[in-house]
Scaffold this active site. Structure first.
Site, short mmCIF file in Angstrom:
data_model
loop_
_atom_site.label_atom_id
_atom_site.label_comp_id
_atom_site.label_asym_id
_atom_site.label_seq_id
_atom_site.Cartn_x
_atom_site.Cartn_y
_atom_site.Cartn_z
CD GLU A 80 -0.77 -22.73 -8.10
OE1 GLU A 80 -1.48 -22.27 -7.17
OE2 GLU A 80 -0.84 -22.33 -9.28
CE LYS A 137 -2.80 -22.16 -12.59
NZ LYS A 137 -2.47 -21.41 -11.34
CG ASN A 145 1.92 -23.17 -11.60
OD1 ASN A 145 2.21 -24.13 -10.90
ND2 ASN A 145 1.17 -22.16 -11.18
CD GLU A 201 -0.54 -18.66 -11.66
OE1 GLU A 201 -0.35 -19.70 -12.30
OE2 GLU A 201 -1.45 -18.52 -10.83
CB CYS A 248 -4.38 -23.06 -8.81
SG CYS A 248 -5.05 -21.68 -7.82
CG ASN A 275 -0.38 -21.22 -3.78
OD1 ASN A 275 0.11 -21.08 -2.68
ND2 ASN A 275 0.10 -22.08 -4.68
#
Lengths: 344, 344
Positions: free
Chosen positions: A47, A128, A110, A148, A193, A218
């Site tokens: 990621e 994502k 993302n 995020e 993730c 991550n």
């Protein structure tokens, strides 16, 4: 008939806030070349592979923030990322790369893309869906932010599986009659993730017959207990637990959806301070770890896998057609949060 | 504020086709008394605890088949099962018991009931939703049949969580203002054997704030590879793998739904021939095994748990309200089996 593929996770050690895109890309190309020496056909990068995991910072300088994003049509065309894709094409290796995407309308996602070496182009994109963290930074100065939800929109492309061409020798092609389950080009799904902790995404892919799930991440090894709900633990215990949870969800969900998984970490002390777990691994459809990272630095994790191994699960224990009872699952799509039993 | 409960799985060694109901009940009562010595407040017995796991046999004698079933209103009232419930009430222990249920209309279900000692009655019933196996026996004489789809209907009571009263000291009661999440009587959910491999059931319970999932099972350690899709393995390897899968799904799904789980096996060589795994265990909301069986015989597996430990997961990592994206999950309820990506 065996359907063999050689797959690799390209784990990255830390990428710092002041790392140059050029240096990071050089490391990725070097990893790709190492993977090529093992005859890898598919390499997964983490990621936000191109930059530090910047959502841990509250960034008020718009120019700095913009510098972490690629524009929607930039990959693989942009001068800063093109050499990676050129190398992948030259080596004949498919790659999956995570990055922060800025659309023409200014929205952030993302994102990860799947680049087919034989096609010489990106054939699939994933944004994502399960964004962790918060929109606003924590007030507590000890907190490690996870912003995020501030910088990205939730993904709007669904969990869309796809077939990756030219990886399996003699795979039946579209147009030559429909491939049957367990035949044809491998069926892939991407997640990023935090997505890996949510069984719903895995099942959406499972319901498309997914054979390999690719997941870059991550993941923090340690964060202060801001919520006051966690048992006291040392940083080492916290990191061990975080690694345990990572492998548990990769193994458990691979088993419950009868698919392989490849996961690639960005690992180590990023920005010189923030600890990220390693643990990049490849799991089997029976839920076993086939290979895993030994370091928290740049490292190739490799396995030769046979997609035929998905059949036992898909055709027997987890034969969805025969065993799933969709009439009983309605809460999963009808309610987002918890409704306690006495209120139902 | 801690919300402590002492829970136990009462693993049973084999119950044979010719075991008498009286003998089996005596063993269960003995286990209950052992659990009482540890101050257990809740004891889980296995799936079809009262009899052999008869769906492995094709039974043409209707009288024999009937003998494995209890009638809907029989528990705990029937003369053959009443002593178990009387003992539970006397010892002040809640029990969850699996059995084959025949309704007044003649339908069969693979059922479990939850009996509250303080209420002196059954307060919840669950009927197994994910029935494995086949309706017709295998033609291959080496096969071990799994005829649950022949003898049982799929459960029709949903995944309905419930609060179990009087287990947690000082728990806020209904009527004294609504208990908040993480307060009040513990929220329980029941599942049976194969259900534990399906993330959907766990999530339906998770969406009701479940704190303890109870799951009895009869799981084969070895079966011939009738499908020709499995890697060759020895009986011992197969049993190890079966046990690994059991713990993997209990641990992974407990973690992903931030709940404890208790699982209770019927174990050992049942009917003198058919190998069942042990591995009864108690898992934490962080996915760790807190206690597990050491034998394949009658054995109490015990842990003192604090429901407060569910909060870290429910309020942070798996805060459903903030993170779930139900708009992306529609395939889970709209399609039963696999639709390959190019056909979507």
């Amino acid at each position: 008939m065996p359907r063999i593929i050689k797959v690799a996770a390209a784990q990255l050690g830390p990428v710092h806030r002041d790392s140059t895109r050029h240096d990071t890309l050089s490391r990725m190309i070097k990893l790709l070349q190492s993977a090529s020496k093992l005859d890898s056909q598919l390499v997964l990068f983490p990621e936000t592979a191109l930059t530090t995991f910047f959502p841990r910072h509250l960034i008020s300088d718009q120019q700095e923030l913009d510098s972490y994003f690629e524009h929607a049509d930039d990959l693989p065309g942009s001068p800063t990322t093109k050499p990676l894709f050129d190398e992948a094409r030259k080596l004949g290796i498919d790659i999956c790369v995570g990055y922060a995407e800025r659309t023409a309308e200014g929205k952030g996602y993302n994102t990860s893309v799947y680049y087919s070496a034989s096609q010489g182009k990106v054939i699939a994109k994933y944004r994502k869906i399960h964004l962790p963290g918060t929109v606003e930074p924590f007030e507590n100065p000890d907190a490690i932010n996870q912003l995020e939800k501030r910088y990205f929109e939730p993904g709007n492309l669904g969990f869309k599986a796809f077939r990756a061409p030219d990886l399996v020798l003699g795979a039946q092609k579209k147009g030559a009659g429909s491939p049957q389950p367990g035949q044809g080009d491998p069926i892939m799904g991407m997640m990023i993730c935090n997505d890996r902790r949510w069984a719903e995404g895995w099942r959406c892919y499972g319901l498309q017959g997914v054979e390999i799930v690719l997941c870059g991440y991550n993941t923090a090894g340690w964060a202060p207990d801001l919520w006051g709900t966690r048992k006291p633990m040392t940083p080492q215990e916290a990191e061990d637990d975080s690694l345990f949870h990572h492998k548990l969800v990769m193994q458990g969900n691979s088993y419950m959806n009868s698919c392989f998984s490849v996961s690639a970490a960005k690992a180590g002390l990023e920005d010189g301070k923030y600890d990220l777990i390693g643990g990049s691994c490849i799991t089997s459809p029976e839920g076993h770890v086939l290979a895993e990272a030994k370091t928290k630095d740049d490292e190739i994790v490799f396995a030769e896998i046979d997609l035929e191994d998905c059949r036992q699960g898909k055709e027997k224990t987890f034969d969805f057609d025969r065993h799933r009872r969709v009439d009983q699952y309605s809460p999963i799509t009808l309610q987002t949060g918890i409704i306690e039993p006495e209120l139902l």
